[in-house]
Design a protein around this motif. Structure first.
Motif, mmCIF file in Angstrom:
data_model
loop_
_atom_site.group_PDB
_atom_site.id
_atom_site.type_symbol
_atom_site.label_atom_id
_atom_site.label_comp_id
_atom_site.label_asym_id
_atom_site.label_seq_id
_atom_site.Cartn_x
_atom_site.Cartn_y
_atom_site.Cartn_z
ATOM 1 N N ARG A 204 29.212 40.708 73.801
ATOM 2 C CA ARG A 204 28.005 40.926 72.995
ATOM 3 C C ARG A 204 27.912 39.834 71.935
ATOM 4 N N PRO A 205 26.733 39.223 71.752
ATOM 5 C CA PRO A 205 26.613 38.139 70.757
ATOM 6 C C PRO A 205 26.856 38.652 69.341
ATOM 7 N N ASP A 206 27.468 37.771 68.549
ATOM 8 C CA ASP A 206 27.649 38.057 67.118
ATOM 9 C C ASP A 206 26.452 37.623 66.294
ATOM 10 N N VAL A 207 25.656 36.697 66.795
ATOM 11 C CA VAL A 207 24.452 36.217 66.132
ATOM 12 C C VAL A 207 23.461 35.831 67.216
ATOM 13 N N LEU A 208 22.167 35.976 66.925
ATOM 14 C CA LEU A 208 21.105 35.748 67.910
ATOM 15 C C LEU A 208 20.133 34.705 67.359
ATOM 16 N N ILE A 209 19.774 33.703 68.223
ATOM 17 C CA ILE A 209 18.829 32.649 67.862
ATOM 18 C C ILE A 209 17.589 32.812 68.721
ATOM 19 N N VAL A 210 16.414 32.975 68.079
ATOM 20 C CA VAL A 210 15.121 33.006 68.759
ATOM 21 C C VAL A 210 14.440 31.684 68.446
ATOM 22 N N ALA A 211 14.223 30.820 69.503
ATOM 23 C CA ALA A 211 13.787 29.461 69.236
ATOM 24 C C ALA A 211 12.772 29.002 70.283
ATOM 25 N N ARG A 212 11.955 28.005 69.845
ATOM 26 C CA ARG A 212 11.062 27.260 70.729
ATOM 27 C C ARG A 212 10.632 26.004 69.978
ATOM 28 N N ILE A 237 21.841 42.998 65.690
ATOM 29 C CA ILE A 237 22.531 41.708 65.606
ATOM 30 C C ILE A 237 21.768 40.819 64.631
ATOM 31 N N PRO A 238 22.444 40.086 63.749
ATOM 32 C CA PRO A 238 21.727 39.152 62.869
ATOM 33 C C PRO A 238 20.938 38.127 63.674
#
Length: 529
Positions: A204-212, A237-238
């Motif tokens: 499971r991710p410790d941090v999440l990046i939403v990008a484009r 998740i942060p």
């Protein structure tokens, strides 16, 4: 007819200022507040804070100005080439004979409805508390797995991968989604929910990046969708948002825990720089070692100074042992020396003590003198009282005579008033209050008797008869002084023993009381040290 004479006309004459002011008043009164649509051109901001520009379309151009006080109130930043709707009033500038638009509000012309929709959604979600700072979660210091929601194609994922590999290599878990077009918002929201619901067997991710990457407002509308914003706000998740370029802002940026201007910056926020961590660790290690060495040196210095100030312990112990031996020896000799000093003091004091008979005789003489003086004083006091009483006339008779005289005088004066009667009544009251002279003499006699009784009690207390009455006896030789010690009476001597009610005669048999043997001295105790 003279051709040089100017032709006369009925048209009125105006100055330049008059005609310019009339035109300005006409423009402001005719148009009032207007909305003008056009493209911004010739934009120029002056140091004074005012902004000068022009609005144009296919057929014309109008100059415009935004005063300094209206610039902070604008909802957008004016830029050349942007089609806007300007709201303001039409006015004229007389010095150049120009008319211009005084702008106090700007709106996007082509994107106005879209921006209004985004603004309404932002206010709605903001009122629900989705953008509150209290909901923001802190980013982990060293994440093991980093989740990325973005397109698998393009430079975004490559920038994130290279940045993480360069700074701090970590596992990257990509959930590929379309970032624009029909259905993109739903897939982005599903990806965010999917990361937060991964099964226990998967990392499971410790941090999440939403990008484009960057794009127009229409291209970024998937990240202004309500479903995406709610998914980001509800994600445990942060989340780091990195949508568009630095100047692009979407509603996801408000709901995310951290906003990055670019995908590369998002990767830098997600992981620390390994080299910087190693350098900080080395620096802290060096500082810790230096601090420990300094503390150790300081402790050594304090120990050496304390050691220099400490006394010689063996010498102190030896001196203490010597004092202990000396005190023990003096303690053994002290009782005998004390008894000798007390006996010598008693022997020196005995010759100076008076004999009891002399003391009793002195007390008897003093008591007799006191009794004589008391009797004489009492007699003199009684004689003086009798003489004084004989000389003093009867106050009652004198007062009665005075009252009779007042009555006679009152009778002689027919106009005597109430005041004289009050004086007479006061005199009669005083007559009744006068004490009897015999009472004062009796009080003086009682005081004298009390004084004599006190002196007699003191005389009786000083007499040895009181001592005999308490059970004591006075032992004397029949032809000598009183006996004070049993060793002074020889065997067969005749003794006279005086008691409270008489004298007894006895013969001494010569047996003196035996003295108690002195206890043998205890063996001397050796040194304890």
């Amino acid at each position: 007819m003279d051709t040089d004479t100017p032709a006369r006309t009925n048209a009125p004459e105006f100055t330049v200022s008059e005609i310019s002011g009339a035109i300005k008043r006409t423009l402001e009164g005719e148009f009032g507040r207007v909305r003008v649509r056009g493209e911004i051109t010739e934009l120029k901001a002056y140091p004074s804070g005012h902004i000068y520009l022009a609005l144009k379309d296919e057929g014309a151009k109008i100059r415009a100005i935004i005063w300094r006080f209206a610039v902070p109130k604008l909802s957008l930043k004016p830029e050349n080439g942007v089609e806007v709707i300007a709201t303001g009033k039409v006015s004229a500038y007389g010095e150049r004979s120009d008319y211009q638009l005084i702008i106090d509000r700007l709106e996007y012309a082509g994107e106005g409805a879209l921006l209004a929709r985004i603004e309404a959604l932002r206010k709605k979600l903001g009122a629900e508390g989705l953008f509150d700072e209290a909901r923001k979660k802190p980013l982990p210091r060293l994440p093991r797995v980093i989740g990325v929601v973005s397109s698998e194609k393009g430079a975004v994922i490559q920038d994130i991968r290279t940045t993480i590999a360069r700074r701090f290599p970590s596992h990257i878990l990509l959930w590929p989604v379309p970032v624009q077009g029909q259905g993109a918002a739903e897939q982005i929201a599903a990806a965010i929910h999917g990361f937060s619901r991964l099964p226990a067997g998967m990392p499971r991710p410790d941090v999440l990046i939403v990008a484009r990457g960057g794009g127009s407002l229409e291209d970024l509308m998937a990240f202004n969708d309500e479903a995406v914003i709610r998914a980001v706000a509800a994600c445990p998740i942060p989340v780091i948002s990195a949508v568009g370029h630095e100047t692009d802002t979407t509603l996801v940026d408000f709901a995310s825990d951290r906003r990055a201007p670019t995908p590369t910056a998002a990767a830098e926020l997600a992981v620390p720089a390994r080299a910087e961590l190693l350098a900080a660790l080395a620096q802290r290690s060096a500082r810790l070692l230096q601090s420990g060495q300094a503390a150790l040196n300081h402790a050594r210095l304090r120990l050496s100074r304390t050691e220099a100030r400490m006394p010689d312990l063996p010498g102190i112990v030896g001196a203490a042992r010597q004092r202990l031996d000396d005190r023990a020896e003096r303690l053994v000799l002290a009782p005998a020396a004390l008894l000798a000093r007390k006996r010598a003091a008693l022997d020196a004091l005995a010759p100076r003590l008076p004999h009891p008979r002399e003391t009793l005789a002195g007390h008897r003489h003093a008591v007799a003198q006191a009794a004589t003086r008391a009797t004489a004083a009492l007699q003199r006091l009684t004689d003086q009282s009798h003489a004084r009483l004989a000389r003093v006339p009867d106050p009652a008779n004198a007062l009665r005579r005075m009252v009779d005289q007042r009555h006679a005088a009152l009778a002689r004066i027919p106009d005597a008033g109430q005041a004289l009667r009050r004086v007479l009544e006061q005199q009669q009251a005083r007559l009744h209050r006068l004490p009897d002279p015999g009472t004062r003499v009796a009080a003086s006699l009682r005081e004298a008797r009390l004084t004599l009784s006190g002196l007699a009690a003191r005389l009786e207390g000083a007499s040895y008869q009181g001592v005999l009455a308490r059970g004591f006896a006075l032992v004397r030789l029949e032809d000598g002084p009183p006996v004070t010690a049993a060793g002074e009476v020889p065997a067969g001597a005749r003794l006279a023993i005086t008691l409270r009610d008489g004298t007894l005669h006895a013969t001494a048999d010569g047996s003196a009381p035996q003295k108690r043997p002195r206890p043998a001295p205890k063996p001397e105790q050796g040194s304890l040290l």
